[in-house]
Design an enzyme around this catalytic site. Structure first.
Site, PDB file in Angstrom:
ATOM      1  N   GLU A  64       4.825   8.459  -2.602  1.00 58.96           N
ATOM      2  CA  GLU A  64       3.856   9.412  -2.069  1.00 58.96           C
ATOM      3  C   GLU A  64       3.181  10.235  -3.175  1.00 58.96           C
ATOM      4  O   GLU A  64       2.149  10.857  -2.937  1.00 58.96           O
ATOM      5  CB  GLU A  64       4.574  10.357  -1.099  1.00 58.96           C
ATOM      6  CG  GLU A  64       3.816  10.705   0.142  1.00 58.96           C
ATOM      7  CD  GLU A  64       3.825   9.605   1.199  1.00 58.96           C
ATOM      8  OE1 GLU A  64       2.733   9.140   1.543  1.00 58.96           O
ATOM      9  OE2 GLU A  64       4.901   9.227   1.682  1.00 58.96           O
ATOM     10  N   ASN A  98       4.419   5.847   2.191  1.00 63.29           N
ATOM     11  CA  ASN A  98       3.125   5.565   1.571  1.00 63.29           C
ATOM     12  C   ASN A  98       2.836   4.071   1.535  1.00 63.29           C
ATOM     13  O   ASN A  98       2.583   3.472   2.554  1.00 63.29           O
ATOM     14  CB  ASN A  98       2.971   6.217   0.194  1.00 63.29           C
ATOM     15  CG  ASN A  98       1.506   6.251  -0.233  1.00 63.29           C
ATOM     16  OD1 ASN A  98       0.621   6.322   0.620  1.00 63.29           O
ATOM     17  ND2 ASN A  98       1.230   6.178  -1.516  1.00 63.29           N
ATOM     18  N   GLY A 135      -2.512   4.137   8.480  1.00 65.95           N
ATOM     19  CA  GLY A 135      -3.764   3.553   7.995  1.00 65.95           C
ATOM     20  C   GLY A 135      -4.373   4.266   6.816  1.00 65.95           C
ATOM     21  O   GLY A 135      -5.573   4.144   6.584  1.00 65.95           O
ATOM     22  N   GLY A 136      -3.556   5.015   6.054  1.00 63.41           N
ATOM     23  CA  GLY A 136      -4.046   5.641   4.826  1.00 63.41           C
ATOM     24  C   GLY A 136      -5.249   6.522   5.093  1.00 63.41           C
ATOM     25  O   GLY A 136      -5.285   7.285   6.055  1.00 63.41           O
ATOM     26  N   THR A 177       2.883   2.709   6.830  1.00 66.57           N
ATOM     27  CA  THR A 177       3.195   3.962   7.521  1.00 66.57           C
ATOM     28  C   THR A 177       3.474   3.676   8.993  1.00 66.57           C
ATOM     29  O   THR A 177       3.395   2.533   9.428  1.00 66.57           O
ATOM     30  CB  THR A 177       2.075   4.998   7.284  1.00 66.57           C
ATOM     31  OG1 THR A 177       1.990   5.239   5.875  1.00 66.57           O
ATOM     32  CG2 THR A 177       2.295   6.333   7.957  1.00 66.57           C
TER      33      THR A 177
HETATM   34  O1  DON Z   1      -0.045  10.619   3.816  1.00 67.90           O
HETATM   35  C1  DON Z   1      -0.956   9.810   3.756  1.00 67.90           C
HETATM   36  O2  DON Z   1      -2.104  10.049   4.073  1.00 67.90           O
HETATM   37  C2  DON Z   1      -0.644   8.401   3.278  1.00 67.90           C
HETATM   38  N1  DON Z   1       0.507   8.418   2.423  1.00 67.90           N
HETATM   39  C3  DON Z   1      -0.452   7.520   4.467  1.00 67.90           C
HETATM   40  C4  DON Z   1      -0.279   6.097   4.064  1.00 67.90           C
HETATM   41  C5  DON Z   1      -0.595   5.143   5.133  1.00 67.90           C
HETATM   42  O3  DON Z   1      -0.936   5.461   6.253  1.00 67.90           O
HETATM   43  C6  DON Z   1      -0.497   3.727   4.752  1.00 67.90           C
HETATM   44  N2  DON Z   1      -1.079   2.884   5.736  1.00 67.90           N
HETATM   45  N3  DON Z   1      -2.050   2.211   5.558  1.00 67.90           N
END
Ligand code: DON
Length: 561
Positions: free
Chosen positions: A409, A390, A461-462, A370
């Site tokens: 996603e 994603n 960062g998910g 991301t």
């Molecule tokens: O929207 C979200 O929360 C996730 N798809 C974000 C993914 C992300 O930040 C990947 N990085 N580590």
């Protein structure tokens, strides 16, 4: 002009181009921080051409789609938090992907109701309908001063002429190599004869340049209809995907009211649903506001932050999803009285096992991808944007002839109540798959403001995004600047798994011992995570500062004259 954390080459490039673009006037004041020097550079180019922060944001987002294909792109989505200086108007552009109309709640389950591994992560079945192209058009048309064709120019240039890949590209490509290899169009673009390219390799994306040009020429119809749409649908269908022209026709950017809160004299403007970011941050800060975290010892501070996060992520799983599909008790969740109730369950001398909040659930690994950028112009217009495909390189699938890598996603939905996604996040029915629905996100573009300062920040960062931004906000509250927010050692708790995750060096040995004594399970991550991009405006002095996360390859640039 000041540049922060940057390779010499990037410094030189920015100096040379800036002097070529324009002289210094107050209209040229700007601060930008993004995950790639060429994207930060494009922002300066737009300001130099008379554009504002919104034009700069279009250019940055489009360039990142080209130069950081692992992180975001035309095949993905995102959230753009906007502040317009002329009237103080604030809004969030919701360019999140939507589930295709043919999607259904059980689409990733086998006959026994078990999640089929990989199906929501790899290939076109994992892709939601992209929102980035529509959002770029919306941002340019409603907020920018320059035509879209001008703000897309830098991206078209880098796609057509190419750019030299960085180490991050090689690392993330290696991580997703099998998926990229199984998509012939992706392999032809991103690999060098089927292999991860050597350092110094130039990535050229002529098909993507043409797709961007059609967007520049025809606006949203240049992506969601005509040649691009035909190519997208043909490839997706041939590879087992379920997109239809109706899905593309239906896609709409939604403007949503940001979530607002306060913390010890700081006003917070955060992302609205379908991001959990704004609610989570305000909720955590409401819980923490009664403690003097600046004065308290380090172990107790980290314990209290962890306990706040545990409760925030629990509520995330219980209540949050697309507000156009489900009722979410937002005002209750961000109410200080509700936070006081949660705070009353926190003990300073002991952690609360997550199982006391709910049942135990299996764990999974995190990701690294991301992108976030922050930009503000001399008038005070500002944008915090977090964009995503994603997982690294999204689904790994490129639609033939488009150069567009599709997101995965759909994995951010909860495939089955109680199942965890690729970031180990748990959820339930509020975030179940439904046709046209937007999947819950953690992306947290954020503005902060007190009497002295304005801040713009965010990170990829998910599931750890919310905790990273929280640590940045607490560091702002301690009186520190962007260099410090992007560097603070990171730790995280997300309710399930019931462990404090911390990056190497994120907790001192004294803190580790102290937290263990309080009953916390501790788990070190295999790498330092996040790529925060942040800036600050000092109101009294009338100057910017900015910083790019030392963990990444980004660049912060300020012009104060
Ligand atoms: O929207 C979200 O929360 C996730 N798809 C974000 C993914 C992300 O930040 C990947 N990085 N580590």
């Amino acid at each position: 002009m000041k540049l922060a954390k940057t390779p010499v080459v990037a410094v030189l490039a920015v100096f040379l181009t800036l002097s070529a673009i324009t002289g210094h006037t107050t209209e040229n004041k700007v601060a930008v921080a993004s995950a790639h020097p060429l994207a930060s550079h494009a922002a300066l180019e737009m300001i130099g051409r008379g554009g504002n922060a919104f034009d700069a944001a279009v250019a940055i987002g489009a360039v990142l789609a080209v130069v950081e294909p692992a992180g975001s792109g035309l095949g993905g989505g995102g959230f753009w938090l906007l502040h317009r200086a002329s009237d103080g108007f604030e809004t969030m552009l919701d360019g999140r992907e939507t589930a295709p109309l043919a999607a259904h709640q059980d689409m990733y389950l086998d006959a026994e109701g078990r999640v089929i591994p990989g199906l929501s992560i790899d290939g076109p079945l994992s892709a939601g309908i992209p929102g980035v192209p529509a959002a770029l058009v919306h941002l340019a048309e409603h907020y920018g001063k320059l035509p879209l064709s001008a703000s897309l120019q830098p991206a078209i240039r880098y796609a057509r002429d190419g750019f030299i890949i960085g180490e991050r590209y090689r690392r993330l490509l290696s991580f997703r190599l099998p998926q990229i290899q199984s998509s012939p169009a992706a392999a032809a673009i991103f690999l060098d004869n089927g292999r991860v390219p050597d350092p110094g390799w130039t990535l050229r994306q002529p098909d993507l340049a043409k797709t961007l040009q059609r967007l520049a020429d025809f606006g949203a119809a240049g992506f969601y209809a005509g040649e691009t749409a035909e190519k997208l649908l043909k490839s997706v269908k041939a590879a087992g995907g379920i997109w239809s022209q109706q899905d593309l026709d239906n896609y709409r950017v939604v403007e949503r009211e940001p979530v607002k809160g306060t913390y010890r004299g700081i006003r917070i403007t955060g992302a609205a649903l379908p991001s959990a970011g704004g609610i989570g941050l305000v909720q955590a800060l409401n819980i923490l506001t009664e403690y003097d975290l600046t004065a308290i010892d380090a172990v107790t501070r980290k314990h209290l932050v962890t306990e706040a996060l545990r409760r925030v992520y629990h509520d995330r799983a219980l209540y949050l999803g697309d507000p156009d599909f489900i009722d979410v008790p937002v005002s209750r969740l961000i109410n200080p009285d509700y936070a006081a109730g949660l705070r009353s369950t926190i003990r300073k001398d002991r952690s609360l096992p997550s199982v006391m909040l709910s049942g135990d659930i299996p764990e999974q690994a995190g990701g690294d991808n991301t992108t976030h950028f922050s930009v503000m112009d001399g008038e005070g217009n500002r944008v915090a944007a977090t964009l995503s495909v994603n997982y690294p390189f999204g689904s790994g699938f490129v639609a033939e002839g488009t150069g567009v890598i599709l997101n995965d996603e759909m994995d951010d939905f909860d495939s089955r109540p109680g199942a965890v996604n690729v970031y180990g996040l748990i959820g339930g029915l509020p975030n179940a798959i439904a046709p046209g629905k937007r999947m819950l996100s953690s992306m947290s573009p954020t503005f902060l403001e007190d009497d002295e300062r304005i801040a713009v920040l965010g990170t990829p960062g998910g599931s750890r995004i919310i905790s990273m931004v929280l640590l940045g906000i607490l560091d702002f509250a301690d009186g520190n600047g962007p260099d410090s927010w992007v560097s603070v050692p990171r730790y995280h708790h997300q309710y399930i798994p019931d462990a404090v995750q911390y990056e190497p060096g994120g907790l001192s040995s004294e803190e580790l011992q102290g937290l263990e004594k309080l009953g916390h399970r501790l788990r070190e991550t295999s790498y330092r995570y996040g790529d925060m991009q942040a800036l600050q405006w000092h109101k009294r002095e009338g100057r910017f500062s900015a910083a790019s996360d030392p963990r990444g390859e980004g660049l912060a640039v300020i012009r104060n004259d």
